[in-house]
Design a protein around this motif. Sequence first.
Motif, PDB file in Angstrom:
ATOM      1  N   LEU A 155     -11.451 -13.575 -56.783  1.00 33.38           N
ATOM      2  CA  LEU A 155     -11.450 -14.811 -57.549  1.00 33.38           C
ATOM      3  C   LEU A 155     -12.031 -14.586 -58.942  1.00 33.38           C
ATOM      4  CD1 LEU A 155     -12.753 -17.124 -54.699  1.00 33.38           C
ATOM      5  CD2 LEU A 155     -10.434 -17.088 -55.617  1.00 33.38           C
ATOM      6  N   PRO A 156     -11.688 -15.458 -59.876  1.00 39.83           N
ATOM      7  CA  PRO A 156     -12.251 -15.334 -61.224  1.00 39.83           C
ATOM      8  C   PRO A 156     -13.718 -15.749 -61.246  1.00 39.83           C
ATOM      9  CG  PRO A 156     -10.892 -17.294 -61.071  1.00 39.83           C
ATOM     10  CD  PRO A 156     -10.708 -16.558 -59.781  1.00 39.83           C
ATOM     11  N   TYR A 157     -14.410 -15.339 -62.293  1.00 43.75           N
ATOM     12  CA  TYR A 157     -15.795 -15.748 -62.492  1.00 43.75           C
ATOM     13  C   TYR A 157     -15.791 -17.175 -63.026  1.00 43.75           C
ATOM     14  CZ  TYR A 157     -20.750 -14.616 -63.077  1.00 43.75           C
ATOM     15  OH  TYR A 157     -22.121 -14.556 -62.947  1.00 43.75           O
ATOM     16  N   PRO A 158     -16.848 -17.954 -62.766  1.00 44.77           N
ATOM     17  CA  PRO A 158     -16.877 -19.345 -63.234  1.00 44.77           C
ATOM     18  C   PRO A 158     -16.668 -19.471 -64.736  1.00 44.77           C
ATOM     19  CG  PRO A 158     -18.639 -18.958 -61.657  1.00 44.77           C
ATOM     20  CD  PRO A 158     -18.017 -17.630 -61.926  1.00 44.77           C
ATOM     21  N   GLU A 159     -16.012 -20.557 -65.129  1.00 37.39           N
ATOM     22  CA  GLU A 159     -15.816 -20.881 -66.536  1.00 37.39           C
ATOM     23  C   GLU A 159     -16.907 -21.799 -67.079  1.00 37.39           C
ATOM     24  OE1 GLU A 159     -13.518 -19.995 -68.932  1.00 37.39           O
ATOM     25  OE2 GLU A 159     -12.967 -18.418 -67.535  1.00 37.39           O
ATOM     26  N   ASN A 160     -17.698 -22.390 -66.196  1.00 39.69           N
ATOM     27  CA  ASN A 160     -18.830 -23.192 -66.646  1.00 39.69           C
ATOM     28  C   ASN A 160     -19.660 -22.341 -67.600  1.00 39.69           C
ATOM     29  OD1 ASN A 160     -21.326 -24.478 -66.966  1.00 39.69           O
ATOM     30  ND2 ASN A 160     -21.355 -25.244 -64.862  1.00 39.69           N
ATOM     31  N   PRO A 161     -19.814 -22.769 -68.868  1.00 30.65           N
ATOM     32  CA  PRO A 161     -20.476 -21.911 -69.851  1.00 30.65           C
ATOM     33  C   PRO A 161     -21.905 -21.539 -69.490  1.00 30.65           C
ATOM     34  CG  PRO A 161     -20.137 -24.129 -70.716  1.00 30.65           C
ATOM     35  CD  PRO A 161     -19.335 -24.031 -69.472  1.00 30.65           C
ATOM     36  N   ILE A 162     -22.601 -22.386 -68.719  1.00 28.53           N
ATOM     37  CA  ILE A 162     -23.961 -22.068 -68.307  1.00 28.53           C
ATOM     38  C   ILE A 162     -23.979 -20.791 -67.475  1.00 28.53           C
ATOM     39  CG2 ILE A 162     -25.909 -22.873 -66.910  1.00 28.53           C
ATOM     40  CD1 ILE A 162     -25.186 -25.716 -67.696  1.00 28.53           C
ATOM     41  N   ILE A 163     -22.910 -20.563 -66.699  1.00 31.07           N
ATOM     42  CA  ILE A 163     -22.815 -19.379 -65.841  1.00 31.07           C
ATOM     43  C   ILE A 163     -22.026 -18.267 -66.521  1.00 31.07           C
ATOM     44  CG2 ILE A 163     -22.142 -18.547 -63.551  1.00 31.07           C
ATOM     45  CD1 ILE A 163     -22.204 -21.450 -62.588  1.00 31.07           C
ATOM     46  N   LYS A 164     -20.934 -18.635 -67.172  1.00 33.57           N
ATOM     47  CA  LYS A 164     -20.044 -17.638 -67.771  1.00 33.57           C
ATOM     48  C   LYS A 164     -20.754 -16.743 -68.781  1.00 33.57           C
ATOM     49  CE  LYS A 164     -15.668 -17.146 -70.281  1.00 33.57           C
ATOM     50  NZ  LYS A 164     -14.506 -17.866 -70.865  1.00 33.57           N
ATOM     51  N   GLN A 165     -21.724 -17.293 -69.500  1.00 33.48           N
ATOM     52  CA  GLN A 165     -22.416 -16.501 -70.513  1.00 33.48           C
ATOM     53  C   GLN A 165     -23.130 -15.283 -69.913  1.00 33.48           C
ATOM     54  OE1 GLN A 165     -25.653 -18.686 -72.353  1.00 33.48           O
ATOM     55  NE2 GLN A 165     -26.082 -19.797 -70.458  1.00 33.48           N
ATOM     56  N   TYR A 166     -23.358 -15.302 -68.589  1.00 31.32           N
ATOM     57  CA  TYR A 166     -24.063 -14.218 -67.914  1.00 31.32           C
ATOM     58  C   TYR A 166     -23.128 -13.370 -67.041  1.00 31.32           C
ATOM     59  CZ  TYR A 166     -28.132 -17.119 -69.096  1.00 31.32           C
ATOM     60  OH  TYR A 166     -29.084 -17.858 -69.748  1.00 31.32           O
ATOM     61  N   SER A 167     -21.853 -13.305 -67.361  1.00 27.24           N
ATOM     62  CA  SER A 167     -20.849 -12.717 -66.461  1.00 27.24           C
ATOM     63  C   SER A 167     -20.797 -11.197 -66.463  1.00 27.24           C
ATOM     64  CB  SER A 167     -19.462 -13.263 -66.812  1.00 27.24           C
ATOM     65  OG  SER A 167     -19.054 -12.812 -68.107  1.00 27.24           O
ATOM     66  N   ALA A 168     -21.717 -10.519 -67.126  1.00 29.14           N
ATOM     67  CA  ALA A 168     -21.681  -9.049 -67.186  1.00 29.14           C
ATOM     68  C   ALA A 168     -21.588  -8.425 -65.803  1.00 29.14           C
ATOM     69  CB  ALA A 168     -22.916  -8.529 -67.920  1.00 29.14           C
ATOM     70  N   GLU A 169     -22.281  -8.993 -64.801  1.00 29.01           N
ATOM     71  CA  GLU A 169     -22.299  -8.424 -63.451  1.00 29.01           C
ATOM     72  C   GLU A 169     -20.882  -8.288 -62.883  1.00 29.01           C
ATOM     73  OE1 GLU A 169     -24.884 -11.220 -61.554  1.00 29.01           O
ATOM     74  OE2 GLU A 169     -23.369 -12.802 -61.399  1.00 29.01           O
ATOM     75  N   TYR A 170     -20.037  -9.233 -63.203  1.00 27.22           N
ATOM     76  CA  TYR A 170     -18.655  -9.282 -62.694  1.00 27.22           C
ATOM     77  C   TYR A 170     -17.803  -8.191 -63.319  1.00 27.22           C
ATOM     78  CZ  TYR A 170     -14.091 -11.690 -61.931  1.00 27.22           C
ATOM     79  OH  TYR A 170     -12.806 -12.047 -61.595  1.00 27.22           O
ATOM     80  N   TRP A 171     -17.897  -8.031 -64.633  1.00 29.99           N
ATOM     81  CA  TRP A 171     -17.038  -7.074 -65.338  1.00 29.99           C
ATOM     82  C   TRP A 171     -17.500  -5.632 -65.123  1.00 29.99           C
ATOM     83  CZ3 TRP A 171     -12.867  -9.493 -66.386  1.00 29.99           C
ATOM     84  CH2 TRP A 171     -12.902 -10.846 -66.730  1.00 29.99           C
ATOM     85  N   ILE A 172     -18.795  -5.413 -64.982  1.00 33.88           N
ATOM     86  CA  ILE A 172     -19.285  -4.046 -64.757  1.00 33.88           C
ATOM     87  C   ILE A 172     -18.878  -3.561 -63.376  1.00 33.88           C
ATOM     88  CG2 ILE A 172     -21.364  -2.636 -64.513  1.00 33.88           C
ATOM     89  CD1 ILE A 172     -22.675  -4.444 -66.626  1.00 33.88           C
ATOM     90  N   LEU A 173     -19.048  -4.405 -62.351  1.00 35.31           N
ATOM     91  CA  LEU A 173     -18.619  -3.997 -61.013  1.00 35.31           C
ATOM     92  C   LEU A 173     -17.106  -3.827 -60.963  1.00 35.31           C
ATOM     93  CD1 LEU A 173     -19.266  -3.351 -58.099  1.00 35.31           C
ATOM     94  CD2 LEU A 173     -19.216  -5.800 -57.574  1.00 35.31           C
ATOM     95  N   GLY A 174     -16.379  -4.700 -61.638  1.00 35.40           N
ATOM     96  CA  GLY A 174     -14.923  -4.563 -61.673  1.00 35.40           C
ATOM     97  C   GLY A 174     -14.487  -3.224 -62.242  1.00 35.40           C
TER      98      GLY A 174
END
Length: 470
Positions: free
Chosen positions: A97-116
Motif C-alpha cells: 500500500l502507499p504511504y499516507p498522504e496526510n501531511p502530518i505523516i507524509k513529511q516523515y516518510s523516509a522509512e518507507y522509501w529507504i526500506l523500499g
Amino acid sequence: MSPKTRSLFLTLSLLCLLSLSFYHHYTTAPPLLLNISQTTPAASQNSIKVYVLDLPRSLNYDLLRKYWALSDDTRVGSEVDNEIRMTLLHRYPGKLLPYPENPIIKQYSAEYWILGDLLTPEEVKKESFAKRVFHYREADVIFVPFFATLSAELQLVSNKGVFRKKVEENEDYQRQRMVVDLVKKSEAWQRSGGRDHVFVLTDPVAMWHVKDQIAPSVLLVVDFGGWYRLDSKASNDSSTEMIRHTQVSLLKDVIVPYTHLLPRLHISENQKRHTLLYFKGAKHRHRGGLVREKLWDLLINKPGVIMEEGFPNATGREQSIKGMRTSEFCLHPAGDTPTSCRLFDAIQSLCIPVIVSDDIELPFEGMVDYSEFSVFVAVSDALRPNWLLSHLRSYSEEQKDGFRKNMAQVQPIFVYDNGYTGGIGPIPPDGAVNHIWRKIHQKLPVIKGTIIRERRKPPGASVPLRCHCT
C-alpha cells in the motif's frame, strides 16, 4: 658562461617556471561552486553493504494496512486520506500500500522509501548506492525495518491519551518493546553492541520510550529537537552541549530531509515574484519556537510581507504553493524543533529560504552548501526592529537569480519518491535515499573503530564520556 654555470642556470630557471605554473594553477582556478555531479552518490564506484534484519511484517508493511483500515481519523490533514481509504483496500487487495498522504505523516516518510530501496531486486536497482546482502557478517550496516513514525501516528489516532505511558493499552509502546527485544537478541547486535545498526526516527516522537536503548546505533533523524531535552531531564543538567548516552551526535548519526509536500517548480517555469517575504504556519510554538511568535509580531502588516496562519490541509497546501512561488524569500524560523518540512517546500518552490534557527542541523552538509541558495540570520539580528527586511532588500536581482539557479540544481537531492506503489522500485540516482546511504557510508570508519575499541576493553573497565562537539 662555463658549461657548469650554464647548466645550473637552466635548472634554476626550470624550477622557477614550474613554481610559477603551480602558483598560477592554484590561485587562478575558479572557486568551487555547487556542483551536483561531484556529490551524486551513484557517481562513486563504492557502495554500502546492508543487511535487513528479519522483523515481522506487523512492524512495517502491515502497519500500513492497519492505518488504511482506520475509519475515525479526524485530525487536521486527514481529509485526503479519508477520501483515499474509501476505495484503496479494494484496489490493492494483498498488495503493498502507499504511504499516507496526510501531511502530518507524509513529511516523515523516509522509512518507507529507504526500506523500499532495500527490497528492490538487485537486477533493477542499478543506481542504488546500497547493496543488500543476506548475512549480517557480510554487511557494513544492519538496517532495522521498523516503521517507527507510522507506529507512533497510529497510536496518536487510536488512543492519544496513553501515548506517553508505558501501559498495555499503548500499542506503539508494545511495538517499540518488541523491536528492541528482537533486535537485542540477534547475533548481529550482540557482535557490535548495536553500533552498526540503522534506525529511521524521522518523527520526533518515534520510539519515544526506548530511545536510550538504541542510542549507540546510527539514527536517521530530521534534526536533534527533543533529544537534548530528554537528556537534560535524565541528567538534571540544563546544558545542551555535551553529548550523552541518550543523545544524537553528528559523529554517528545522519540528518535526513523531511519529505517535501509541495510540487517541484522547475527553473524554466519561474515567473516574476511580487512579494518580498512569505511565511505560512502556526504562530504559537513552544521552546525554541518562541522566536516565531516574536518574528510574527515584528513582521505582520509590513509592506511586501505575507504572514499566514495555516494548517496542512488541502486549502493550506494551495495557499502555500501560491505564496512560495510568488515570493522572493520564504521565512524558516524554528518551531517546536529547529527545522521543518517548510524548508524543503521552499527549495522545491525556488523560494530563497531565510533560516532563523541558531540550532539547526541540515541534511547532507559536505555534499550541499546551503549558503549557495539560502540566507542564514542569527535570531538576535532577526529580532531587531526593521533589520530583517532591510537585509533582504539589500540583495540584488543578480544575487537572487544566482540563489534560485543553485537551488534548482539541488532540488532532486531532497526527493524520496521513486514513483512505485509500495515504494519498491528503482530510486532516483541523485535523490534523497542515495544521499542518505552515502552519508551513512561516510560514518563507517567511526562505526568500525568504535566496535573494535569496545571489544578490546577489559571486563569491568569503563571509559568516561568525553565527547564535546557541535
